[in-house]
Scaffold this motif. Structure first.
Motif, PDB file in Angstrom:
ATOM      1  N   LYS A   1     -10.545  37.836  22.750  1.00  0.00           N
ATOM      2  CA  LYS A   1      -9.477  37.328  23.614  1.00  0.00           C
ATOM      3  C   LYS A   1      -9.030  35.956  23.118  1.00  0.00           C
ATOM      4  O   LYS A   1      -9.848  35.115  22.789  1.00  0.00           O
ATOM      5  CB  LYS A   1     -10.004  37.232  25.054  1.00  0.00           C
ATOM      6  CG  LYS A   1      -8.923  36.908  26.036  1.00  0.00           C
ATOM      7  CD  LYS A   1      -9.458  36.819  27.458  1.00  0.00           C
ATOM      8  CE  LYS A   1      -8.328  36.312  28.319  1.00  0.00           C
ATOM      9  NZ  LYS A   1      -8.634  36.140  29.677  1.00  0.00           N
ATOM     10  N   ARG A   2      -7.725  35.757  23.098  1.00  0.00           N
ATOM     11  CA  ARG A   2      -7.235  34.473  22.594  1.00  0.00           C
ATOM     12  C   ARG A   2      -7.484  33.367  23.612  1.00  0.00           C
ATOM     13  O   ARG A   2      -7.500  33.602  24.824  1.00  0.00           O
ATOM     14  CB  ARG A   2      -5.757  34.563  22.227  1.00  0.00           C
ATOM     15  CG  ARG A   2      -4.837  34.676  23.418  1.00  0.00           C
ATOM     16  CD  ARG A   2      -3.400  34.900  22.988  1.00  0.00           C
ATOM     17  NE  ARG A   2      -2.587  34.882  24.194  1.00  0.00           N
ATOM     18  CZ  ARG A   2      -1.674  33.981  24.462  1.00  0.00           C
ATOM     19  NH1 ARG A   2      -1.408  33.050  23.610  1.00  0.00           N
ATOM     20  NH2 ARG A   2      -0.991  34.014  25.584  1.00  0.00           N
ATOM     21  N   LYS A   3      -7.660  32.191  23.091  1.00  0.00           N
ATOM     22  CA  LYS A   3      -7.949  31.046  23.948  1.00  0.00           C
ATOM     23  C   LYS A   3      -6.639  30.526  24.549  1.00  0.00           C
ATOM     24  O   LYS A   3      -5.615  30.479  23.877  1.00  0.00           O
ATOM     25  CB  LYS A   3      -8.619  29.962  23.098  1.00  0.00           C
ATOM     26  CG  LYS A   3      -9.206  28.858  23.912  1.00  0.00           C
ATOM     27  CD  LYS A   3      -9.982  27.884  23.050  1.00  0.00           C
ATOM     28  CE  LYS A   3     -10.598  26.865  23.980  1.00  0.00           C
ATOM     29  NZ  LYS A   3     -10.676  25.554  23.496  1.00  0.00           N
ATOM     30  N   GLU A   4      -6.699  30.174  25.826  1.00  0.00           N
ATOM     31  CA  GLU A   4      -5.529  29.573  26.459  1.00  0.00           C
ATOM     32  C   GLU A   4      -5.979  28.529  27.470  1.00  0.00           C
ATOM     33  O   GLU A   4      -7.111  28.557  27.947  1.00  0.00           O
ATOM     34  CB  GLU A   4      -4.631  30.623  27.109  1.00  0.00           C
ATOM     35  CG  GLU A   4      -5.307  31.552  28.068  1.00  0.00           C
ATOM     36  CD  GLU A   4      -4.383  32.646  28.597  1.00  0.00           C
ATOM     37  OE1 GLU A   4      -4.597  33.039  29.745  1.00  0.00           O
ATOM     38  OE2 GLU A   4      -3.473  33.098  27.885  1.00  0.00           O
ATOM     39  N   ILE A   5      -5.071  27.615  27.767  1.00  0.00           N
ATOM     40  CA  ILE A   5      -5.380  26.547  28.713  1.00  0.00           C
ATOM     41  C   ILE A   5      -5.275  27.092  30.133  1.00  0.00           C
ATOM     42  O   ILE A   5      -4.232  27.592  30.544  1.00  0.00           O
ATOM     43  CB  ILE A   5      -4.410  25.357  28.534  1.00  0.00           C
ATOM     44  CG1 ILE A   5      -4.582  24.736  27.147  1.00  0.00           C
ATOM     45  CG2 ILE A   5      -4.626  24.320  29.633  1.00  0.00           C
ATOM     46  CD1 ILE A   5      -3.554  23.667  26.818  1.00  0.00           C
ATOM     47  N   ASN A  69      -5.191  19.505  24.259  1.00  0.00           N
ATOM     48  CA  ASN A  69      -5.293  20.717  23.418  1.00  0.00           C
ATOM     49  C   ASN A  69      -3.906  21.194  22.991  1.00  0.00           C
ATOM     50  O   ASN A  69      -3.461  22.266  23.411  1.00  0.00           O
ATOM     51  CB  ASN A  69      -5.981  21.846  24.204  1.00  0.00           C
ATOM     52  CG  ASN A  69      -7.310  21.428  24.774  1.00  0.00           C
ATOM     53  OD1 ASN A  69      -8.297  21.372  24.071  1.00  0.00           O
ATOM     54  ND2 ASN A  69      -7.330  21.119  26.061  1.00  0.00           N
ATOM     55  N   PRO A  70      -3.213  20.415  22.168  1.00  0.00           N
ATOM     56  CA  PRO A  70      -1.820  20.751  21.841  1.00  0.00           C
ATOM     57  C   PRO A  70      -1.635  22.085  21.111  1.00  0.00           C
ATOM     58  O   PRO A  70      -0.555  22.667  21.161  1.00  0.00           O
ATOM     59  CB  PRO A  70      -1.360  19.580  20.973  1.00  0.00           C
ATOM     60  CG  PRO A  70      -2.603  18.929  20.486  1.00  0.00           C
ATOM     61  CD  PRO A  70      -3.668  19.211  21.490  1.00  0.00           C
ATOM     62  N   ASP A  71      -2.688  22.571  20.474  1.00  0.00           N
ATOM     63  CA  ASP A  71      -2.559  23.819  19.710  1.00  0.00           C
ATOM     64  C   ASP A  71      -2.894  25.066  20.524  1.00  0.00           C
ATOM     65  O   ASP A  71      -2.756  26.185  20.035  1.00  0.00           O
ATOM     66  CB  ASP A  71      -3.478  23.782  18.477  1.00  0.00           C
ATOM     67  CG  ASP A  71      -3.155  22.602  17.574  1.00  0.00           C
ATOM     68  OD1 ASP A  71      -1.991  22.152  17.588  1.00  0.00           O
ATOM     69  OD2 ASP A  71      -4.068  22.125  16.879  1.00  0.00           O
ATOM     70  N   VAL A  72      -3.346  24.858  21.756  1.00  0.00           N
ATOM     71  CA  VAL A  72      -3.759  25.994  22.589  1.00  0.00           C
ATOM     72  C   VAL A  72      -2.637  26.319  23.579  1.00  0.00           C
ATOM     73  O   VAL A  72      -2.143  25.429  24.269  1.00  0.00           O
ATOM     74  CB  VAL A  72      -5.069  25.660  23.353  1.00  0.00           C
ATOM     75  CG1 VAL A  72      -5.535  26.852  24.175  1.00  0.00           C
ATOM     76  CG2 VAL A  72      -6.155  25.217  22.378  1.00  0.00           C
ATOM     77  N   PRO A  73      -2.226  27.585  23.635  1.00  0.00           N
ATOM     78  CA  PRO A  73      -1.152  27.943  24.575  1.00  0.00           C
ATOM     79  C   PRO A  73      -1.620  27.873  26.030  1.00  0.00           C
ATOM     80  O   PRO A  73      -2.811  27.990  26.316  1.00  0.00           O
ATOM     81  CB  PRO A  73      -0.797  29.379  24.187  1.00  0.00           C
ATOM     82  CG  PRO A  73      -2.002  29.915  23.500  1.00  0.00           C
ATOM     83  CD  PRO A  73      -2.701  28.740  22.868  1.00  0.00           C
ATOM     84  N   LEU A  74      -0.663  27.692  26.903  1.00  0.00           N
ATOM     85  CA  LEU A  74      -0.969  27.658  28.336  1.00  0.00           C
ATOM     86  C   LEU A  74      -1.215  29.063  28.860  1.00  0.00           C
ATOM     87  O   LEU A  74      -0.614  30.024  28.380  1.00  0.00           O
ATOM     88  CB  LEU A  74       0.216  27.071  29.112  1.00  0.00           C
ATOM     89  CG  LEU A  74       0.488  25.585  28.980  1.00  0.00           C
ATOM     90  CD1 LEU A  74       1.778  25.227  29.700  1.00  0.00           C
ATOM     91  CD2 LEU A  74      -0.661  24.770  29.530  1.00  0.00           C
TER      92      LEU A  74
END
Length: 114
Positions: A1-5, A69-74
């Motif tokens: 699963k992709r990481k997200e904020i 975490n600017p590289d992680v999507p919300l």
């Protein structure tokens, strides 16, 4: 699963995600709200949006997490709240839209009964 904020509590996040299934995509919401486009969002949708307005502390938490975490999507709910928070005078705008839709409905009813 992709990481997200994800900064919202599970219950709030679930409520928003469930409500979003009955609303147009987040990317089209902002313009629909600005133009009060009832072909995109109906009266029920406006009510949902009124119930899901972002709280100032939610907006702050999301923005802080985004900066950290600017590289992680919300997450979807966070993305929705941030989009909503970017609209000026959101609550008055939604209340006005609801009033407009109610008024238009009343007008239709009164024309039909004449």
């Amino acid at each position: 699963k992709r990481k997200e904020i994800v900064v919202l509590d599970v219950k709030r996040s679930q409520q928003i995600n469930i409500a979003l299934t009955k609303l147009p995509p987040i990317r089209t919401l902002k313009q629909a709200i600005i133009s009060m486009d009832s072909t995109v969002i109906d009266r029920e949708g406006v009510d949902k949006l009124l119930q899901m307005q972002p709280l100032p502390e939610e907006k702050m938490k999301i923005q802080e997490a985004q900066l950290a975490n600017p590289d992680v999507p919300l997450g979807t709910a966070e993305q929705f709240l941030l989009t909503m928070a970017s609209l000026n005078e959101l609550a008055p705008r939604l209340h006005l839209w609801a009033f407009k839709l109610d008024y238009e409905m009343l007008e239709k009813v009164s024309v039909m009964s004449v």
